[in-house]
Scaffold this active site. Structure first.
Site, mmCIF file in Angstrom:
data_model
loop_
_atom_site.group_PDB
_atom_site.id
_atom_site.type_symbol
_atom_site.label_atom_id
_atom_site.label_comp_id
_atom_site.label_asym_id
_atom_site.label_seq_id
_atom_site.Cartn_x
_atom_site.Cartn_y
_atom_site.Cartn_z
ATOM 1 C CE1 TYR A 49 -27.871 -44.595 82.311
ATOM 2 C CE2 TYR A 49 -25.956 -45.187 83.629
ATOM 3 C CZ TYR A 49 -26.509 -44.525 82.543
ATOM 4 O OH TYR A 49 -25.706 -43.792 81.696
ATOM 5 C CG PHE A 57 -27.563 -52.982 78.765
ATOM 6 C CD1 PHE A 57 -27.665 -51.789 79.477
ATOM 7 C CD2 PHE A 57 -28.490 -53.227 77.755
ATOM 8 C CE1 PHE A 57 -28.664 -50.858 79.198
ATOM 9 C CE2 PHE A 57 -29.508 -52.297 77.478
ATOM 10 C CZ PHE A 57 -29.587 -51.115 78.211
ATOM 11 N NE ARG A 85 -30.866 -38.967 73.427
ATOM 12 C CZ ARG A 85 -30.640 -40.109 74.122
ATOM 13 N NH1 ARG A 85 -30.447 -40.079 75.440
ATOM 14 N NH2 ARG A 85 -30.606 -41.252 73.515
ATOM 15 C CB THR A 91 -27.398 -45.989 72.388
ATOM 16 O OG1 THR A 91 -28.580 -45.255 72.699
ATOM 17 C CG2 THR A 91 -26.844 -46.637 73.641
ATOM 18 N NE ARG A 102 -23.771 -41.757 73.546
ATOM 19 C CZ ARG A 102 -25.014 -41.903 74.000
ATOM 20 N NH1 ARG A 102 -26.040 -41.901 73.146
ATOM 21 N NH2 ARG A 102 -25.244 -42.045 75.286
ATOM 22 C CG ASN A 112 -22.527 -44.670 75.301
ATOM 23 O OD1 ASN A 112 -22.285 -44.282 76.446
ATOM 24 N ND2 ASN A 112 -23.746 -44.984 74.906
ATOM 25 C CG HIS A 115 -26.554 -39.651 80.528
ATOM 26 N ND1 HIS A 115 -27.420 -40.714 80.363
ATOM 27 C CD2 HIS A 115 -27.281 -38.646 81.108
ATOM 28 C CE1 HIS A 115 -28.623 -40.370 80.848
ATOM 29 N NE2 HIS A 115 -28.555 -39.132 81.308
ATOM 30 C CD GLU A 126 -31.202 -38.286 83.277
ATOM 31 O OE1 GLU A 126 -31.457 -39.441 82.892
ATOM 32 O OE2 GLU A 126 -30.507 -37.488 82.599
HETATM 33 N N1 UDP Z 1 -26.084 -49.570 77.033
HETATM 34 C C1 UDP Z 1 -25.427 -50.798 76.969
HETATM 35 N N2 UDP Z 1 -25.860 -51.732 76.049
HETATM 36 C C2 UDP Z 1 -26.922 -51.511 75.226
HETATM 37 C C3 UDP Z 1 -27.602 -50.283 75.308
HETATM 38 C C4 UDP Z 1 -27.152 -49.334 76.216
HETATM 39 O O1 UDP Z 1 -24.474 -51.031 77.706
HETATM 40 O O2 UDP Z 1 -27.266 -52.390 74.416
HETATM 41 C C5 UDP Z 1 -25.613 -48.551 77.992
HETATM 42 C C6 UDP Z 1 -24.956 -47.361 77.306
HETATM 43 O O3 UDP Z 1 -23.890 -46.896 78.127
HETATM 44 C C7 UDP Z 1 -26.107 -46.372 77.262
HETATM 45 C C8 UDP Z 1 -26.790 -46.639 78.608
HETATM 46 O O4 UDP Z 1 -26.722 -48.067 78.734
HETATM 47 O O5 UDP Z 1 -25.646 -45.051 77.105
HETATM 48 C C9 UDP Z 1 -28.233 -46.206 78.705
HETATM 49 O O6 UDP Z 1 -28.962 -46.796 77.643
HETATM 50 P P1 UDP Z 1 -30.008 -45.948 76.802
HETATM 51 O O7 UDP Z 1 -30.776 -46.902 75.978
HETATM 52 O O8 UDP Z 1 -30.767 -45.053 77.727
HETATM 53 O O9 UDP Z 1 -29.070 -45.102 75.817
HETATM 54 P P2 UDP Z 1 -28.726 -43.532 75.797
HETATM 55 O O10 UDP Z 1 -29.962 -42.797 76.257
HETATM 56 O O11 UDP Z 1 -27.543 -43.323 76.708
HETATM 57 O O12 UDP Z 1 -28.380 -43.264 74.367
HETATM 58 MG MG MG Z 2 -31.122 -43.056 77.943
#
Ligand code: UDP
Ligand code: MG
Length: 135
Positions: A49, A57, A85, A91, A102, A112, A115, A126
């Site tokens: 990450y 976060f 997606r 998210t 989700r 959530n 991934h 990845e």
């Molecule tokens: N996340 C979080 N708080 C936030 C946004 C994201 O804890 O406000 C976490 C959540 O588990 C998310 C991951 O960080 O899936 C990666 O964030 P991203 O913005 O890449 O979201 P994704 O691609 O997973 O939808």
């Molecule tokens: Mg992401």
């Protein structure tokens, strides 16, 4: 055929949702071309990450994703990145459509459940991270 990288996250594994999520993957016509289960170390999670390292976060995200077993899958379908997606939903589960994974399974914006890579080039990075030569 396009590939993407999917993860069933610790909150979902803990709640025994692996079967239902894989069932949704198959019902939505993704082919599963690789799968493995593991628990990430804190260091591996921080690396995975790393694009989020400036976010508020980040520390809690790294702790969460390394808190338990995960299932990592390579999914194949036409337009796989965008299709996965779409099946996951955004998210924040509160903003996700009713039929998305989700919305159905996530606990909150962090826990959530799933991934998905956000672009074909991220997917490739990845897939390499988890499968290297084995993909
Ligand atoms: N996340 C979080 N708080 C936030 C946004 C994201 O804890 O406000 C976490 C959540 O588990 C998310 C991951 O960080 O899936 C990666 O964030 P991203 O913005 O890449 O979201 P994704 O691609 O997973 O939808
Ligand atoms: Mg992401």
């Amino acid at each position: 055929m396009e590939q993407t990288l999917a993860i069933i996250k610790p909150d979902a594994v803990r709640r025994q949702l692996v079967g239902v999520i894989i069932s949704e993957i198959e019902m939505n016509q993704f082919a599963i071309s690789a799968i493995r289960t593991l628990r990430l170390s804190l260091g591996q999670a921080a690396q995975f990450y790393k694009q989020h390292r400036e976010k508020p976060f980040y520390d809690s995200l790294v702790a969460y994703i390394s808190s338990g077993q995960i299932f990592v899958l390579v999914l194949e379908k036409e337009n796989a990145v965008q299709e996965w997606r779409g099946l996951m939903g955004p998210t924040d589960p509160a903003k996700a459509g009713l039929l998305t994974l989700r919305r159905r399974f996530a606990i909150d914006i962090q826990l959530n459940s799933v991934h998905g890579a956000d672009s074909p080039s991220t997917a490739s990075r990845e897939i390499d991270f988890f499968f290297g030569e084995r993909k």
